[in-house]
Each structure stands twice: as structure tokens, then as C-alpha cells.
Write an enzyme that holds these catalytic residues in place. Sequence first.
Site, PDB file in Angstrom:
ATOM      1  N   ARG A 111     -25.695   6.101  -8.248  1.00 20.31           N
ATOM      2  CA  ARG A 111     -25.985   5.228  -9.377  1.00 20.31           C
ATOM      3  C   ARG A 111     -27.331   4.534  -9.165  1.00 20.31           C
ATOM      4  O   ARG A 111     -27.914   4.602  -8.090  1.00 20.31           O
ATOM      5  CB  ARG A 111     -24.853   4.217  -9.583  1.00 20.31           C
ATOM      6  CG  ARG A 111     -24.417   3.481  -8.304  1.00 20.31           C
ATOM      7  CD  ARG A 111     -24.034   2.073  -8.562  1.00 20.31           C
ATOM      8  NE  ARG A 111     -25.142   1.321  -9.106  1.00 20.31           N
ATOM      9  CZ  ARG A 111     -26.154   0.838  -8.383  1.00 20.31           C
ATOM     10  NH1 ARG A 111     -26.214   1.011  -7.077  1.00 20.31           N
ATOM     11  NH2 ARG A 111     -27.144   0.181  -8.968  1.00 20.31           N
ATOM     12  N   CYS A 123     -27.503  -7.043 -10.334  1.00 23.87           N
ATOM     13  CA  CYS A 123     -27.139  -5.643 -10.092  1.00 23.87           C
ATOM     14  C   CYS A 123     -27.710  -5.163  -8.756  1.00 23.87           C
ATOM     15  O   CYS A 123     -27.844  -5.972  -7.810  1.00 23.87           O
ATOM     16  CB  CYS A 123     -27.582  -4.761 -11.258  1.00 23.87           C
ATOM     17  SG  CYS A 123     -26.824  -3.122 -11.263  1.00 23.87           S
ATOM     18  N   ASP A 181     -33.482   0.178 -16.332  1.00 26.47           N
ATOM     19  CA  ASP A 181     -33.007   1.515 -16.679  1.00 26.47           C
ATOM     20  C   ASP A 181     -33.969   2.168 -17.650  1.00 26.47           C
ATOM     21  O   ASP A 181     -34.273   3.349 -17.533  1.00 26.47           O
ATOM     22  CB  ASP A 181     -31.593   1.455 -17.261  1.00 26.47           C
ATOM     23  CG  ASP A 181     -30.606   1.700 -16.145  1.00 26.47           C
ATOM     24  OD1 ASP A 181     -30.335   0.754 -15.395  1.00 26.47           O
ATOM     25  OD2 ASP A 181     -30.173   2.867 -15.992  1.00 26.47           O
ATOM     26  N   LYS A 240     -39.423   5.139 -15.813  1.00 26.87           N
ATOM     27  CA  LYS A 240     -38.356   4.377 -16.498  1.00 26.87           C
ATOM     28  C   LYS A 240     -38.777   4.042 -17.938  1.00 26.87           C
ATOM     29  O   LYS A 240     -38.011   3.459 -18.691  1.00 26.87           O
ATOM     30  CB  LYS A 240     -38.047   3.087 -15.752  1.00 26.87           C
ATOM     31  CG  LYS A 240     -37.814   3.227 -14.249  1.00 26.87           C
ATOM     32  CD  LYS A 240     -36.407   3.601 -13.916  1.00 26.87           C
ATOM     33  CE  LYS A 240     -36.128   3.726 -12.435  1.00 26.87           C
ATOM     34  NZ  LYS A 240     -36.199   2.519 -11.668  1.00 26.87           N
TER      35      LYS A 240
HETATM   36  C1  RUB Z   1     -28.071   0.025 -12.327  1.00 27.54           C
HETATM   37  C2  RUB Z   1     -29.086  -0.887 -12.921  1.00 27.54           C
HETATM   38  C3  RUB Z   1     -30.353  -1.080 -12.138  1.00 27.54           C
HETATM   39  C4  RUB Z   1     -31.404  -0.077 -12.651  1.00 27.54           C
HETATM   40  C5  RUB Z   1     -32.635  -0.031 -11.762  1.00 27.54           C
HETATM   41  O1  RUB Z   1     -27.001   0.302 -13.211  1.00 27.54           O
HETATM   42  O2  RUB Z   1     -28.948  -1.406 -14.002  1.00 27.54           O
HETATM   43  O3  RUB Z   1     -30.861  -2.357 -12.313  1.00 27.54           O
HETATM   44  O4  RUB Z   1     -30.835   1.232 -12.718  1.00 27.54           O
HETATM   45  O5  RUB Z   1     -32.283   0.402 -10.467  1.00 27.54           O
HETATM   46  P1  RUB Z   1     -25.810   1.260 -12.715  1.00 27.54           P
HETATM   47  P2  RUB Z   1     -33.339   1.180  -9.549  1.00 27.54           P
HETATM   48  O6  RUB Z   1     -25.254   0.674 -11.458  1.00 27.54           O
HETATM   49  O7  RUB Z   1     -24.841   1.246 -13.862  1.00 27.54           O
HETATM   50  O8  RUB Z   1     -26.395   2.639 -12.495  1.00 27.54           O
HETATM   51  O9  RUB Z   1     -34.508   0.247  -9.392  1.00 27.54           O
HETATM   52  O10 RUB Z   1     -32.618   1.424  -8.262  1.00 27.54           O
HETATM   53  O11 RUB Z   1     -33.723   2.439 -10.257  1.00 27.54           O
END
Ligand code: RUB
Length: 309
Positions: free
Chosen positions: A20, A127, A196, A232
Amino acid sequence: MNPTDQVMETAQKIRSMEIRGAGRIAIAAAASMRDFALALDAGSIEQFNSEIGRAAGILLDTRPTAVSLSNAIRMVTKYDSTDVEAARRSVISNAESFIDSSQRAVERIGRIGSRRIRDGYTILTHCNSMAALSVISTAHRSGKGIRVIATESRPRYQGITTIGMLEELGIQTELIVDSAVRSVMNDVDIVVVGADVITAGGSLVNKIGTAQIALCAHEARTSFMVAAETYKFSPRTILGEMVTIEERGAEEVLPDISRYKNVRVRNPAFDVTPHSYIDLICTEVGAIPPEMSYLIIKERLGWELDEES
Ligand code: RUB
């Protein structure tokens, strides 16, 4: 393992959130496409193309919000060879260079973003974002005395993963329930979150609860920084497309939902933070105001604009 089974297994891990986070999803999908191309037995370029398209479709079908997934797959499957072996080599090398550049982007975001963190800062994060953690860990490694407040991030508790990582780095951390954000905001110097999706207009799609945190930060005059690799950013939002917000199962919120006859649980996984609540988006090509998102898309991910598929 059969090449399709390998792709299905990766897809299942992404769907169930064993893998994830937007960055890790993209890297896992690129690696899966590489391994698929490596093992694929195709008698003609038409067969190769159609099998590659099918594998991409399986991976794309897992988490609807993550533009990182479609951007990664787009980059990996960019080849125009009519020869199976040359096409195979392109997919493999595209995947490897995507994985490598994605890892370097996170390090660079850390270096750029950490310049915004001063000695003695309290940072709030939500998160579990590798890009946001790169900013925090780089600031810590450079000798700044920082403290982090991490939210639980219900319903999947990614905040527990975050505090585990901060613990390993030796960073002083406080864990709060999501609803305590307003109570602590006056102690926070900067909010740092991942992304995301970032739209052409500079809005942020991130873990549910991010928009409330941004609103709180705005009201308290606390800086709000997003850490995000350029993949992103969503090219399709320039064409007017809306970002699909993933709705996950009710049981993630209420395991015994079957006891309730008149209750419907809603479980949107992400929300949208307006660009006006964001001070800065820190990418591997520099820290930009959200209003510059259009330019990032046009310069870095411009292929969608003339393809309109
Ligand atoms: C994860 C989430 C993170 C982003 C960025 O959601 O919202 O803040 O994906 O993460 P989930 P990164 O747990 O539902 O996947 O910087 O690691 O790409």
C-alpha cells in the site's frame, strides 16, 4: 510461477493493501510488469502487446484512486518495437529505470523538503507516506531536533506503521487519534503529508482525514506541505477528468456490520484538499506552489494531452 499468476498475486496484494501507499504500489506494479515481460512466451508482437495490455489491466483494476499506478504502467509499457525481444527489453529497462528514479525522487524530496524544517519543529503527519517520512527523516539525520505527531489514520491504522518507522529512526513521536488534530494543532509548526493524486488545479487527494487536517492547519495558520513525486500528478485532470475516490468495504470500519439492519457504513479511503490550503508541494524537481501543478503535468507527464484515450 506462471506469468499471469505472478501479476494476479501482485494485484491481490495491492487490493488487500498488503502492498500500500501510492509510491510502493507503483513500484510493485512496475516490478510485476517487468517480471511478466521477462517470463512471457509470445509468438508474435501482436500477442506480446495484447498480453502486456492484459497484465496492465489486471494491475490497474486494483486501486482506482492511485494515479501513480497508471503513470507507472504508462511509463513501463512505452515502446514502439515490432520485434518481441526488443519490446521485452524495453519493458524490462523501462521498469527498472522507473523503480530507480522513483527511489531517487523520494531521497531528493527528503533533501528539498527538509530545508523547510527548522530545529525544534513539531511536525504533524497523517497516514504512512514514504515521501513525507523522507522529509522528516532527512531533517532528523541533518541534526535538527524534531518531534512528530502522528495520527492513527483509521480505519486501517497506517499511523501505527508510521510510528514504528519513526521509532526505528529514534525520532520523538506522539500518537493521537484522528479526532485530536484540532486539540494539538496549536503545538504544530508544519504539517507534512504525502499524496495519492495531485490535480492540474493543485488540489490534493490523500488519505481520508487529510482535508480536515488542512482545514485545521489553515485556521491555525500552520504551514501545510505535501511531499510528492511528479508521477503522483494526474495528467487526465487537465482533460477535465475527475479523480475517482475509492470506497472500501464496511467491515474495515465496523467488523460486525451484519448486526445492524438500518445502518450503512461509508468508507471513502481518500479525500480532496483544496489547493488554497496547501502552502507547498515538494517534488523531486523542486518545491512548488500548488498553482504550478499544471506545469509539472505538462512538462513531465505531457503524453496524455495529445492522446486523449
Ligand atoms: C496511503 C496514503 C499516502 C499516499 C502517499 O493510502 O494516502 O499518504 O499514498 O504515500 P493507503 P507515499 O494506505 O490507502 O494506500 O508517499 O508512500 O507514496
